[in-house]
Motif scaffolding. Structure first.
Motif, PDB file in Angstrom:
ATOM      1  N   VAL A 161      26.162  53.133  67.482  1.00 46.43           N
ATOM      2  CA  VAL A 161      26.832  52.101  68.281  1.00 46.43           C
ATOM      3  C   VAL A 161      26.986  50.790  67.528  1.00 46.43           C
ATOM      4  O   VAL A 161      27.378  49.772  68.109  1.00 46.43           O
ATOM      5  N   TYR A 162      26.706  50.812  66.243  1.00 43.18           N
ATOM      6  CA  TYR A 162      26.862  49.638  65.399  1.00 43.18           C
ATOM      7  C   TYR A 162      27.686  49.981  64.174  1.00 43.18           C
ATOM      8  O   TYR A 162      27.707  51.131  63.724  1.00 43.18           O
ATOM      9  N   CYS A 163      28.337  48.973  63.631  1.00 44.71           N
ATOM     10  CA  CYS A 163      28.907  49.124  62.302  1.00 44.71           C
ATOM     11  C   CYS A 163      27.753  49.179  61.302  1.00 44.71           C
ATOM     12  O   CYS A 163      26.841  48.345  61.365  1.00 44.71           O
ATOM     13  N   MET A 164      27.800  50.156  60.414  1.00 42.88           N
ATOM     14  CA  MET A 164      26.781  50.294  59.380  1.00 42.88           C
ATOM     15  C   MET A 164      27.419  50.134  58.005  1.00 42.88           C
ATOM     16  O   MET A 164      28.575  50.522  57.798  1.00 42.88           O
ATOM     17  N   GLY A 165      26.669  49.562  57.088  1.00 39.90           N
ATOM     18  CA  GLY A 165      27.212  49.327  55.765  1.00 39.90           C
ATOM     19  C   GLY A 165      26.251  49.659  54.650  1.00 39.90           C
ATOM     20  O   GLY A 165      25.041  49.740  54.858  1.00 39.90           O
ATOM     21  N   TRP A 166      26.814  49.861  53.481  1.00 44.45           N
ATOM     22  CA  TRP A 166      26.047  50.011  52.243  1.00 44.45           C
ATOM     23  C   TRP A 166      26.458  48.881  51.296  1.00 44.45           C
ATOM     24  O   TRP A 166      27.650  48.585  51.167  1.00 44.45           O
ATOM     25  N   PHE A 167      25.460  48.309  50.658  1.00 44.31           N
ATOM     26  CA  PHE A 167      25.667  47.258  49.679  1.00 44.31           C
ATOM     27  C   PHE A 167      24.899  47.617  48.416  1.00 44.31           C
ATOM     28  O   PHE A 167      24.018  48.466  48.429  1.00 44.31           O
ATOM     29  N   ARG A 168      25.218  46.938  47.330  1.00 49.78           N
ATOM     30  CA  ARG A 168      24.474  47.138  46.102  1.00 49.78           C
ATOM     31  C   ARG A 168      24.407  45.838  45.333  1.00 49.78           C
ATOM     32  O   ARG A 168      25.241  44.943  45.505  1.00 49.78           O
ATOM     33  N   GLN A 169      23.394  45.761  44.476  1.00 51.22           N
ATOM     34  CA  GLN A 169      23.235  44.589  43.636  1.00 51.22           C
ATOM     35  C   GLN A 169      22.753  45.016  42.270  1.00 51.22           C
ATOM     36  O   GLN A 169      21.673  45.608  42.138  1.00 51.22           O
ATOM     37  N   ALA A 170      23.563  44.710  41.268  1.00 53.26           N
ATOM     38  CA  ALA A 170      23.193  44.993  39.887  1.00 53.26           C
ATOM     39  C   ALA A 170      22.387  43.830  39.338  1.00 53.26           C
ATOM     40  O   ALA A 170      22.526  42.693  39.810  1.00 53.26           O
ATOM     41  N   PRO A 171      21.542  44.074  38.329  1.00 53.04           N
ATOM     42  CA  PRO A 171      20.749  42.997  37.740  1.00 53.04           C
ATOM     43  C   PRO A 171      21.633  41.855  37.255  1.00 53.04           C
ATOM     44  O   PRO A 171      22.620  42.079  36.558  1.00 53.04           O
ATOM     45  N   GLY A 172      21.294  40.648  37.679  1.00 52.59           N
ATOM     46  CA  GLY A 172      22.030  39.484  37.240  1.00 52.59           C
ATOM     47  C   GLY A 172      23.361  39.266  37.915  1.00 52.59           C
ATOM     48  O   GLY A 172      24.103  38.345  37.561  1.00 52.59           O
ATOM     49  N   LYS A 173      23.665  40.096  38.902  1.00 49.36           N
ATOM     50  CA  LYS A 173      24.943  39.969  39.598  1.00 49.36           C
ATOM     51  C   LYS A 173      24.722  39.747  41.087  1.00 49.36           C
ATOM     52  O   LYS A 173      23.640  39.996  41.621  1.00 49.36           O
ATOM     53  N   GLU A 174      25.760  39.266  41.737  1.00 56.20           N
ATOM     54  CA  GLU A 174      25.691  39.066  43.169  1.00 56.20           C
ATOM     55  C   GLU A 174      25.771  40.406  43.896  1.00 56.20           C
ATOM     56  O   GLU A 174      26.332  41.376  43.392  1.00 56.20           O
ATOM     57  N   ARG A 175      25.214  40.401  45.097  1.00 56.46           N
ATOM     58  CA  ARG A 175      25.320  41.584  45.940  1.00 56.46           C
ATOM     59  C   ARG A 175      26.779  41.839  46.283  1.00 56.46           C
ATOM     60  O   ARG A 175      27.533  40.901  46.557  1.00 56.46           O
ATOM     61  N   GLU A 176      27.178  43.103  46.297  1.00 55.84           N
ATOM     62  CA  GLU A 176      28.534  43.449  46.678  1.00 55.84           C
ATOM     63  C   GLU A 176      28.519  44.580  47.702  1.00 55.84           C
ATOM     64  O   GLU A 176      27.621  45.416  47.718  1.00 55.84           O
TER      65      GLU A 176
ATOM     66  N   THR B 163      25.130  51.344  38.590  1.00 59.16           N
ATOM     67  CA  THR B 163      23.700  51.038  38.553  1.00 59.16           C
ATOM     68  C   THR B 163      23.382  49.807  39.386  1.00 59.16           C
ATOM     69  O   THR B 163      24.096  48.806  39.318  1.00 59.16           O
ATOM     70  N   GLY B 164      22.313  49.890  40.155  1.00 60.88           N
ATOM     71  CA  GLY B 164      21.888  48.755  40.949  1.00 60.88           C
ATOM     72  C   GLY B 164      20.961  49.168  42.067  1.00 60.88           C
ATOM     73  O   GLY B 164      20.669  50.357  42.243  1.00 60.88           O
ATOM     74  N   MET B 165      20.516  48.176  42.815  1.00 62.77           N
ATOM     75  CA  MET B 165      19.726  48.425  44.007  1.00 62.77           C
ATOM     76  C   MET B 165      20.695  48.593  45.167  1.00 62.77           C
ATOM     77  O   MET B 165      21.578  47.746  45.352  1.00 62.77           O
ATOM     78  N   TYR B 166      20.508  49.665  45.920  1.00 66.49           N
ATOM     79  CA  TYR B 166      21.397  49.964  47.029  1.00 66.49           C
ATOM     80  C   TYR B 166      20.685  49.713  48.351  1.00 66.49           C
ATOM     81  O   TYR B 166      19.545  50.138  48.540  1.00 66.49           O
ATOM     82  N   TYR B 167      21.397  49.033  49.240  1.00 66.58           N
ATOM     83  CA  TYR B 167      20.843  48.655  50.537  1.00 66.58           C
ATOM     84  C   TYR B 167      21.733  49.159  51.667  1.00 66.58           C
ATOM     85  O   TYR B 167      22.964  49.069  51.577  1.00 66.58           O
TER      86      TYR B 167
END
Length: 125
Positions: A31-46, A90-94
């Motif tokens: 019942v919610y919009c769900m999203g995936w984001f990622r952040q590479a070292p030294g870069k902004e989250r996208e 490559t990056g951290m995925y949220y």
């Protein structure tokens, strides 16, 4: 209390695949919009992409045709299938849950109220 827990990250070679999962508690993800984001070292989250309540998906151009977002309502789990991985993935995925049921585009982190702790994805060339 809302909680999101990602899993499934790891190290793969370019061209490989990974499937990330996001186990949710404290409310149904359907019942919610769900999203995936990622952040590479030294870069902004996208933003990577979103899954709406009707099952519609949106993706950033860099992952279109390679990544697929889905959900299992029975398990209250969001997934991100990643194929043809590239080193630039490559990056951290949220995973994240939006404030409401609508998915806005372009994808903005500020539209999301709850976040997981992240899972690391490393793609080697």
């Amino acid at each position: 209390q809302v909680r999101l827990v990602e899993s499934g990250g790891g190290s793969v070679q370019a061209g490989g695949s990974l499937r990330l999962s996001c186990a949710a508690s404290g409310g149904s993800i359907s019942v919610y919009c769900m999203g995936w984001f990622r952040q590479a070292p030294g870069k902004e989250r996208e933003g990577v992409g979103t899954l709406g309540t009707t099952g519609n998906t949106q993706y950033v151009d860099s992952v279109k045709g390679r990544f697929t977002i889905s959900r299992d309502n029975a398990k209250n789990t969001l997934s991100l299938q990643m194929n043809s991985l590239k080193p630039e993935d490559t990056g951290m995925y949220y995973c994240a849950r939006a404030y409401g049921d609508r998915c806005w585009w372009p994808l903005r982190g500020g539209d999301f109220a709850y976040w997981g702790q992240g899972t690391q994805v490393t793609v080697s060339s």
